[in-house]
Design a protein around this motif. Structure first.
Motif, short mmCIF file in Angstrom:
data_model
loop_
_atom_site.label_atom_id
_atom_site.label_comp_id
_atom_site.label_asym_id
_atom_site.label_seq_id
_atom_site.Cartn_x
_atom_site.Cartn_y
_atom_site.Cartn_z
N ARG A 201 0.84 -1.15 0.09
CA ARG A 201 -0.02 0.02 0.09
C ARG A 201 0.86 1.34 0.04
O ARG A 201 1.99 1.21 0.31
CB ARG A 201 -0.97 0.28 1.13
N GLU A 248 -4.20 4.38 2.01
CA GLU A 248 -4.38 3.17 2.28
C GLU A 248 -4.75 2.33 0.76
O GLU A 248 -5.13 1.19 0.78
CB GLU A 248 -6.05 3.27 2.90
N CYS A 249 -4.45 3.13 -0.41
CA CYS A 249 -4.39 2.52 -1.66
C CYS A 249 -3.48 1.50 -1.73
O CYS A 249 -2.17 1.91 -1.28
CB CYS A 249 -4.60 3.57 -2.74
N THR A 260 -8.28 1.19 -4.22
CA THR A 260 -8.47 0.88 -3.01
C THR A 260 -8.90 -0.83 -3.00
O THR A 260 -9.09 -1.55 -2.02
CB THR A 260 -9.90 1.26 -2.55
#
Length: 341
Positions: A201, A248-249, A260
């Motif tokens: 991430r 958070e991707c 995501t």
């Protein structure tokens, strides 16, 4: 079949209910043409895996199975479950556990997780034992592993890319797909395995210190790791505005852009096959060949010890015991060496 219903509106309603029911069953994996001899073959795959897990634990508690064997089997079962859950269309019922499915899973173990031929063969042996248990419990009729051969454990088909081919690949991808170029360069410069790469991430990347953290939860060796980010990677990431996405991707989604939604690790290999065909590269050039190329070039430029540490090879396991998570160091040379790619 519905002629007995006199009222037309009632007949249409009943037909619509049948259509809706069949559609829902089809979407969940039901196949009316499947060669199913008994209802147990329609048992859900997840339920079977849980039952098998309990079976292994019980066998160990009665000393019929060694603790080490149980640990190995449960680990492989967990990887199988995780593989299925991350498929674009996971299997639902146990009758879908076919030879084609098993063959794809073994390819995932060997290619995407970058294991040795021996490890892949060990998974094959376990899958055969698991299938035998399924047959004994009448969840399957045939062993899907039959016909899938073991690999020669001394054979290595993959080879590193020549310098001129690395330059051709770089120039081609810069014009055609710079996001996939970033994926290829990550493999060349960081040596992060494809399965690990699909789990990275943006929060794992420290752009200021030019390093990437690989958590034990996604690492092949189940240890925290840290690798350096080369200057060329940082430049391309900034050019593609990678860090404008939420932390958070995942670094690589299905189209190799931050997303995501986690992508299946097979996308790296499958896309490389298309690129290989376009550039007319030999078949022994594979996505993971970029790691071979990077290790070769870094070792030649900066020394074998630095290349070994960047690759997180087992020779430094003693060092790793003294380093935890974000405190792990990386060699400055990995950030600035001038590679061919």
């Amino acid at each position: 079949m519905l002629d007995s219903i006199k009222k037309l509106s009632d007949r249409k309603k009943q037909a619509a209910d049948i259509i809706s029911n069949c559609t829902n069953r089809l979407r969940s994996g039901w196949n009316p043409w499947a060669d199913i001899s008994n209802s147990r073959q329609f048992t859900k795959f997840d339920d079977i895996c849980e039952l098998y897990r309990k079976y292994l634990i019980k066998m160990t508690s009665t000393a019929a199975l060694k603790q080490k064997t149980q640990t190995d089997y449960l680990s492989r079962l967990s990887i199988l479950i995780d593989y299925n859950q991350n498929l674009p269309i996971p299997i639902i019922y146990i009758y879908q556990f076919t030879r084609a499915y098993v063959s794809d899973f073994l390819d995932h173990i060997f290619l995407d997780r970058d294991t040795s031929a021996r490890t892949r063969n060990n998974y094959r042996v376990w899958l055969s034992a698991f299938s035998a248990w399924l047959i004994e419990k009448q969840y399957l009729e045939k062993n899907p592993v039959e016909g899938i051969k073991s690999l020669e454990e001394t054979e290595k088909f993959r080879s590193a890319l020549e310098r001129e081919d690395l330059i051709r690949l770089k120039d081609y991808l810069y014009k055609v797909d710079r996001y996939y170029l970033l994926a290829c360069r990550m493999e060349y410069y960081t040596f992060i395995r494809p399965d690990e790469l699909s789990n990275i991430r943006l929060r794992d990347i420290n752009i200021k210190e030019q390093k990437v953290f690989i958590a034990s939860t996604i690492s092949k060796n189940r240890r925290d790791g840290m690798v350096g980010l080369n200057d060329e990677l940082i430049k391309l990431m900034i050019e593609l505005q990678i860090f404008s996405y939420h932390s958070e991707c995942y670094l690589f989604g299905r189209d190799f852009k931050p997303s995501t939604k986690k992508a299946d690790s097979r996308i790296f290999r499958e896309n490389f096959i298309k690129v290989r065909a376009a550039l007319k590269f030999p078949k022994n050039y594979q996505f993971y060949s970029l790691k071979d190329s990077g290790i070769r070039d870094l070792a030649n430029a900066e020394g074998i010890v630095i290349a070994r540490d960047q690759a997180r090879h087992s020779d430094i396991s003693t060092t790793n015991k003294y380093l935890k998570g974000q405190n792990m160091t990386v060699h400055e040379e990995t950030k600035h060496f001038n590679g061919a790619f």
